[in-house]
Design an enzyme around this catalytic site. Structure first.
Site, PDB file in Angstrom:
ATOM      1  CB  CYS A   1     -22.212  45.475  81.227  1.00 43.21           C
ATOM      2  SG  CYS A   1     -22.692  46.414  79.839  1.00 43.21           S
TER       3      CYS A   1
ATOM      4  CE  LYS B   1     -29.622  52.532  78.590  1.00 42.91           C
ATOM      5  NZ  LYS B   1     -28.669  51.465  78.830  1.00 42.91           N
TER       6      LYS B   1
END
Length: 314
Positions: free
Chosen positions: A133, A46
């Site tokens: 992101c 992650k």
């Protein structure tokens, strides 16, 4: 002789090109262990921040007819959690394929700090710096700021000597492909990963006349079948523009073996699966392996290298 799915990156040979996309089935140690024991050729952690993050309010991930929409906000267990996992794995399985380690700081300084810690650690895998992101409120995507991207990579490579790849957002203009490729070619990158989700899509629940995810008034990253043409375009654009030493990982819209073949045909060395892995679980890798072999057998290909990057133009 059956088709071989082996692929090579940075001198390591992987049994097949399949990986999870960072963010899917990789939050906790048990999920990472399931990936390790699955048919995936490699896997990635992650995207981590220096400290643990709870992420955005729920609902923040919704499956929709042709994919998914998410506004996760980088929930993760924190950098040290994943580094501890990586180092323990290296001790237990010193001969296993390299682990991919994803970082996505909330600032340049956070990214540099985590990279310094990785550089000074015993970690011997491959690091992925997430420059894309789209789901953090108030934070722009770094990789859409070309000057800042160049500045960050310049600072990174003054001290970082281990293998490094970057995760990129989708680009939609030839000029942007050209500019970003010129920047990336100036650095000793291992790979680029194309693409992250298409940022700031909107999905509507017509019955309730509302959005379907809570953060950002319903705006979120789009994944799945919706994004495959954009993902393939970005894989192809960077494969044909980057130095041969910089490989491409293809991510976006992979649901079956045909989709994998298309990514490889565009030039990808490895592929990552996100939305379909979320829906199906780690058994998807065994299915993709079988389906890709079938496509290759039907076409008479024995290895991926026989067709990788050899997309025909009209």
């Amino acid at each position: 002789m059956p088709a071989s799915l082996s692929t090579e990156l940075l001198g390591s040979v992987f049994e097949n090109p399949f990986m999870n996309a960072s963010g899917v089935h990789c939050m906790y140690v048990n999920e990472l262990d399931e990936l390790s024991e699955s048919k995936a050729g490699a896997f990635i952690t992650k995207s981590s921040t220096p400290s643990e993050r709870a992420g955005n309010p729920e609902p923040r991930y919704i499956s929709v007819p042709l994919g998914s929409i998410n506004s996760m906000g980088l929930p993760n267990q924190g950098f040290e959690y994943y580094l501890d996992y990586a180092l323990q794995r290296q001790k237990k399985h010193p001969d296993s394929e390299p682990l991919f380690f994803s970082i996505a700081g909330m600032s340049i300084d956070e990214n540099l700090s985590m990279l310094e810690k990785l550089q000074n650690s015993e970690f011997n895998g491959i690091t992925e710096l997430n420059l894309s992101c789209p789901n953090v409120p108030g934070k722009p995507q770094l990789a859409y700021d070309f000057e800042l991207t160049k500045e960050i990579l310049t600072r990174v490579f003054t001290f970082f000597k281990k293998p490094l790849g970057v995760k990129l957002p989708p680009y939609f203009d030839f000029a942007h492909f050209d500019i970003m490729a010129e920047i990336l070619n100036g650095f000793p990158l291992a790979y680029v990963n194309c693409i992250n989700s298409i940022g700031n899509g909107l999905f509507i629940d017509i019955d309730n006349e509302s959005v379907v995810v809570k953060p950002k008034n319903g705006f979120g990253g789009i994944g799945g079948e919706y994004v495959k043409p954009t993902a393939l375009a970005n894989v192809r654009a960077f494969y044909t523009r980057l130095n041969p030493s910089i490989k491409v990982i293809g991510t976006g819209g992979i649901k079956n073996g045909k989709d994998v073949f298309e990514h490889l045909l565009c030039g990808a060395t490895m592929v990552q699966i996100g939305t379909e892995l979320q829906k199906e679980g780690v058994s998807i890798f065994e299915r993709l392996e079988s389906e890709l072999k079938q496509v290759m057998n039907n076409k008479g290909y024995k290895t991926i290298d026989e067709f990788r990057g050899k997309l025909n133009s009209l």
